[in-house]
Enzyme design. Structure first.
Site, PDB file in Angstrom:
ATOM      1  N   ASN A 157      -3.454  -1.266   1.267  1.00 48.33           N
ATOM      2  CA  ASN A 157      -4.289  -0.775   2.363  1.00 48.33           C
ATOM      3  C   ASN A 157      -4.277  -1.971   3.439  1.00 48.33           C
ATOM      4  OD1 ASN A 157      -5.474  -2.999   1.026  1.00 48.33           O
ATOM      5  ND2 ASN A 157      -7.559  -2.534   1.359  1.00 48.33           N
ATOM      6  N   GLU A 255      -8.419 -11.412  -5.350  1.00 49.53           N
ATOM      7  CA  GLU A 255      -9.555 -10.713  -4.233  1.00 49.53           C
ATOM      8  C   GLU A 255      -9.643  -9.413  -4.888  1.00 49.53           C
ATOM      9  OE1 GLU A 255     -11.785 -12.032  -2.397  1.00 49.53           O
ATOM     10  OE2 GLU A 255     -10.796 -13.923  -2.516  1.00 49.53           O
ATOM     11  N   CYS A 289     -11.717  -3.309   0.960  1.00 50.05           N
ATOM     12  CA  CYS A 289     -12.610  -3.961   0.281  1.00 50.05           C
ATOM     13  C   CYS A 289     -13.788  -4.275   1.042  1.00 50.05           C
ATOM     14  CB  CYS A 289     -11.964  -5.006  -0.364  1.00 50.05           C
ATOM     15  SG  CYS A 289     -11.363  -6.140   0.553  1.00 50.05           S
ATOM     16  N   GLU A 469      -9.556 -17.149   0.761  1.00 50.33           N
ATOM     17  CA  GLU A 469      -8.342 -17.251   1.292  1.00 50.33           C
ATOM     18  C   GLU A 469      -8.545 -17.338   2.934  1.00 50.33           C
ATOM     19  OE1 GLU A 469      -5.387 -14.087  -0.493  1.00 50.33           O
ATOM     20  OE2 GLU A 469      -7.236 -12.940  -0.082  1.00 50.33           O
TER      21      GLU A 469
HETATM   22  N1  LIG Z   1      -9.741  -5.240  -2.790  1.00 52.09           N
HETATM   23  C1  LIG Z   1      -8.623  -4.377  -2.392  1.00 52.09           C
HETATM   24  O1  LIG Z   1      -8.494  -4.600  -1.076  1.00 52.09           O
HETATM   25  C2  LIG Z   1      -8.163  -3.050  -2.659  1.00 52.09           C
HETATM   26  C3  LIG Z   1      -8.963  -2.676  -3.887  1.00 52.09           C
HETATM   27  N2  LIG Z   1      -8.130  -1.501  -4.388  1.00 52.09           N
HETATM   28  C4  LIG Z   1      -8.916  -0.782  -5.656  1.00 52.09           C
HETATM   29  O2  LIG Z   1      -8.091  -0.314  -6.661  1.00 52.09           O
HETATM   30  C5  LIG Z   1      -8.268   0.940  -6.739  1.00 52.09           C
HETATM   31  C6  LIG Z   1      -6.834   1.489  -7.470  1.00 52.09           C
HETATM   32  O3  LIG Z   1      -5.931   1.125  -6.436  1.00 52.09           O
HETATM   33  P1  LIG Z   1      -4.410   0.707  -7.202  1.00 52.09           P
HETATM   34  O4  LIG Z   1      -3.524   0.798  -6.091  1.00 52.09           O
HETATM   35  O5  LIG Z   1      -4.182   1.463  -8.167  1.00 52.09           O
HETATM   36  O6  LIG Z   1      -4.817  -0.789  -7.305  1.00 52.09           O
HETATM   37  P2  LIG Z   1      -4.048  -1.752  -8.470  1.00 52.09           P
HETATM   38  O7  LIG Z   1      -4.886  -3.089  -8.519  1.00 52.09           O
HETATM   39  O8  LIG Z   1      -3.599  -1.252  -9.644  1.00 52.09           O
HETATM   40  O9  LIG Z   1      -2.924  -2.495  -7.403  1.00 52.09           O
HETATM   41  C7  LIG Z   1      -2.600  -3.410  -6.464  1.00 52.09           C
HETATM   42  C8  LIG Z   1      -1.303  -4.001  -6.670  1.00 52.09           C
HETATM   43  O10 LIG Z   1      -1.288  -4.577  -8.182  1.00 52.09           O
HETATM   44  C9  LIG Z   1      -0.099  -4.048  -8.803  1.00 52.09           C
HETATM   45  N3  LIG Z   1      -0.199  -4.055 -10.108  1.00 52.09           N
HETATM   46  C10 LIG Z   1      -0.932  -2.815 -10.831  1.00 52.09           C
HETATM   47  N4  LIG Z   1      -1.084  -2.899 -12.345  1.00 52.09           N
HETATM   48  C11 LIG Z   1      -0.636  -4.390 -12.264  1.00 52.09           C
HETATM   49  C12 LIG Z   1      -0.340  -5.065 -13.452  1.00 52.09           C
HETATM   50  N5  LIG Z   1      -0.671  -4.781 -14.569  1.00 52.09           N
HETATM   51  N6  LIG Z   1       0.118  -6.339 -13.361  1.00 52.09           N
HETATM   52  C13 LIG Z   1       0.454  -6.710 -12.317  1.00 52.09           C
HETATM   53  N7  LIG Z   1       0.271  -6.342 -11.163  1.00 52.09           N
HETATM   54  C14 LIG Z   1      -0.219  -4.898 -10.987  1.00 52.09           C
HETATM   55  C15 LIG Z   1       0.225  -3.029  -7.952  1.00 52.09           C
HETATM   56  O11 LIG Z   1       1.623  -2.388  -8.233  1.00 52.09           O
HETATM   57  C16 LIG Z   1      -0.087  -3.097  -6.497  1.00 52.09           C
HETATM   58  O12 LIG Z   1       0.966  -4.190  -5.889  1.00 52.09           O
HETATM   59  C17 LIG Z   1      -8.699   1.549  -5.427  1.00 52.09           C
HETATM   60  O13 LIG Z   1      -9.337   2.814  -5.774  1.00 52.09           O
HETATM   61  C18 LIG Z   1      -9.746   0.491  -5.127  1.00 52.09           C
HETATM   62  O14 LIG Z   1     -10.880   0.558  -5.713  1.00 52.09           O
HETATM   63  C19 LIG Z   1      -6.889  -1.144  -4.315  1.00 52.09           C
HETATM   64  C20 LIG Z   1      -6.191  -1.677  -3.218  1.00 52.09           C
HETATM   65  C21 LIG Z   1      -6.782  -2.791  -2.440  1.00 52.09           C
HETATM   66  O1  LIG Z   2     -12.203  -6.168   6.724  1.00 53.88           O
HETATM   67  C1  LIG Z   2     -10.892  -6.629   6.750  1.00 53.88           C
HETATM   68  O2  LIG Z   2     -10.310  -6.649   7.835  1.00 53.88           O
HETATM   69  C2  LIG Z   2     -10.022  -7.097   5.604  1.00 53.88           C
HETATM   70  C3  LIG Z   2     -10.288  -6.110   4.322  1.00 53.88           C
HETATM   71  C4  LIG Z   2      -9.414  -6.571   3.276  1.00 53.88           C
HETATM   72  O3  LIG Z   2      -8.956  -7.744   3.002  1.00 53.88           O
HETATM   73  C5  LIG Z   2      -9.129  -5.565   2.241  1.00 53.88           C
HETATM   74  O4  LIG Z   2      -9.553  -4.304   2.056  1.00 53.88           O
HETATM   75  O5  LIG Z   2      -8.390  -6.020   1.340  1.00 53.88           O
END
Ligand SMILES: NC(=O)C1=CN([C@@H]2O[C@H](COP(=O)(O)OP(=O)(O)OC[C@H]3O[C@@H](n4cnc5c(N)ncnc54)[C@H](O)[C@@H]3O)[C@@H](O)[C@H]2O)C=CC1
Ligand SMILES: O=C(O)CCC(=O)C(=O)O
Length: 488
Positions: A157, A255, A289, A469
């Site tokens: 994202n 995070e 997020c 962070e």
């Molecule tokens: N806090 C944030 O900024 C974010 C939150 N999300 C949340 O996660 C949901 C799903 O999105 P995803 O892309 O599937 O998130 P994800 O948490 O699965 O992926 C994030 C990163 O972790 C890696 N990853 C996935 N499984 C792993 C494992 N078992 N061990 C180590 N690394 C691993 C992915 O390849 C990617 O690089 C979204 O709907 C949202 O709710 C997703 C992206 C960013």
């Molecule tokens: O609000 C922002 O600029 C940062 C948001 C963020 O870190 C995220 O979505 O992972």
């Protein structure tokens, strides 16, 4: 630039060289506005590739650690200058891969450059304190030392800013890095990595391996030579990574999600509140997020606020985010789209009123992309799934409250605690909110999203592993403290 060698194929960066994955497999990175547009082919790596990258980082760590902070900073300044020259190219790639609008991607890339410069300067700042010993002839002090090899697992994202806000502090405090970016935005990340290459960073100091999270990411988390692991993404994945790192005694930082509330008090400037709610909830198609997802409005202004919100949401232009007249782009991938649509169905089934949007757009110019109309739900109650779970899409849940106390109680009634806002002109209400709200980022008369690179960033409750962070706070994670007692 050596990254795009042939036919839009991008390689891993290991020990200063662009290399194919050992398995020879590749994955596509697609444009979510038009999936016929393949942004690039990236390596589908496996654990062998991670092991090579970690070995390179391990071999490089001593020579990098013994440089002065100022010397390390010079590489970061140089990478920032190169990125600045390539800002348009990198931002355009981020828009094509992730779907946020071009102005947002340019802003994010500029933020990445500023983060690099901020941490380059950190190389000149103090790394410890002198502490008076009870022994008058002894000299006691602390020094912060690098962890060693840091694994970075980043989401899609913020494809520029998040890799940089993890890699820049890791590097300036003397660590070497292996990054595994999300496949959806791997090309953008590799372009950022190529800026470090062009800056002449020594071989092995920065390494990048693309591929599935469940194998490549997991191997990085469990590798015995990775001393610290920093992650941004879902709670589910974060917990797996945290457990894996904990089991083997590695440091970790997570995070994760948010379910960020905005309270609109009955003395709020409604025009400002509506503008901030729209920006917080729908920019980046709600995929932050820190995005606004619950809007808790005091009874006295509920109807007026709702009307203004509806009116302005109807004006949002949706489409290919590279186009100038588009305010909101697509959702980043099919899984996210399906997830978002399923929450919209769940909201209806639970009895909330969908008063605007929420439908997939799939005709005409939308045919080949993952587009959705921003959704507003009315009459939401706090126990509903759409008020409790992270949707990560353009969905607002409107919740009514009779008093500020009730609004605060609702705001805190979730497992997350990342960011929260209030709109009010009353100083007493502001102070009660600041005091009572369970969130790491508190915003008054400002949208819930948007962070400043020089300030600590992170959440409470299940939003993070409780570290912070960015800014000076990053030092806590990326270093270990040595307490030294010297007696002549
Ligand atoms: N806090 C944030 O900024 C974010 C939150 N999300 C949340 O996660 C949901 C799903 O999105 P995803 O892309 O599937 O998130 P994800 O948490 O699965 O992926 C994030 C990163 O972790 C890696 N990853 C996935 N499984 C792993 C494992 N078992 N061990 C180590 N690394 C691993 C992915 O390849 C990617 O690089 C979204 O709907 C949202 O709710 C997703 C992206 C960013
Ligand atoms: O609000 C922002 O600029 C940062 C948001 C963020 O870190 C995220 O979505 O992972």
């Amino acid at each position: 630039m050596s990254v795009a060698a042939e036919n839009k194929t991008y390689f891993n960066f290991i020990n200063g060289r662009w290399v194919k994955a050992e398995s020879g497999g590749m994955e596509q990175s697609l444009n979510p506005a038009d999936t016929r547009d393949i942004v690039g082919l990236v390596q589908k790596s496996s654990i062998e590739d991670v092991d090579l990258a970690v070995e390179a980082a391990k071999q490089a760590k001593k020579a990098w650690r013994i440089l002065s902070g100022a010397e390390r900073g010079q590489f970061l300044y140089k990478a920032a200058d190169i990125m600045e020259q390539r800002l348009d190219e990198i931002a355009e790639c981020a828009t094509r891969e992730m779907g946020k609008t071009l102005p947002e991607a340019k802003g994010e890339t500029a933020r990445g450059i500023a983060i690099l410069r901020y941490y380059a300067g950190e190389g000149m700042r103090k790394t410890g304190d002198v502490i008076p010993s009870t022994d008058p002839s002894a000299f006691m002090y602390t020094d912060r030392v690098p962890l060693g090899v840091v694994g970075v697992i980043s989401p899609w994202n913020f494809p520029v800013a998040i890799p940089i806000w993890k890699m820049a502090p890791a590097l300036i405090y003397g660590n070497t890095v292996v990054i595994k970016p999300a496949t959806e935005t791997a090309v953008t990340c590799l372009k950022v990595i190529s800026c470090f290459e062009e800056a002449g960073i020594p071989s092995g100091v920065v390494n990048a391996v693309t591929g599935p999270g469940s194998s490549v990411g997991q191997r990085l988390a469990e590798h015995p030579d990775v001393n610290g692991i920093t992650f941004t993404g879902s709670n589910q994945t974060g917990k797996i990574i945290g457990r894996t790192a904990f089991e083997r005694g590695a440091k970790y930082q997570l995070e994760m999600g948010g379910k960020n509330p905005v309270i609109v008090a009955d003395d709020a400037d409604l025009d400002i509140a509506v503008e901030a709610v729209i920006s917080g909830a729908f920019r980046s198609t709600g995929q932050k997020c820190t995005a606004t997802s619950r809007v808790i409005v005091l009874n006295g202004v509920y109807d007026r606020f709702k009307e203004k919100l509806l009116q302005q949401t109807k004006e949002i232009t949706i489409g290919d985010s590279l186009k100038e007249d588009v305010w909101m782009g697509p959702i980043a991938n099919k899984q996210q789209l399906d997830n978002c649509l399923s929450y919209i169905e769940k909201g209806k089934q639970e009895g909330a009123d969908l008063i605007f949007g929420g439908e997939r757009l799939a005709d005409g110019k939308y045919e080949n992309g993952y587009f959705i109309r921003p959704a507003i739900f009315d009459n939401v109650t706090s126990g509903m799934a759409i008020a409790q779970e992270e949707i990560f899409g353009p969905v607002i849940a409107l919740i009514k409250a009779d008093t500020l106390e009730e609004a605060l109680e609702t705001a805190n009634d979730v497992k997350f605690g990342l960011s929260a806002s209030i709109f009010t002109q009353n100083i007493g209400r502001m102070l009660s909110f600041i005091d009572e709200i369970e969130a790491g980022l508190i915003r008054v008369n400002a949208e819930s999203a948007g962070v400043e690179l020089q300030a600590p960033f992170g959440g409470v409750k299940q939003s993070s592993s409780h570290s912070r962070e960015q800014g000076e706070a990053a030092k806590e994670f990326f270093t270990a403290v040595k307490t030294v007692f010297v007696k002549p």
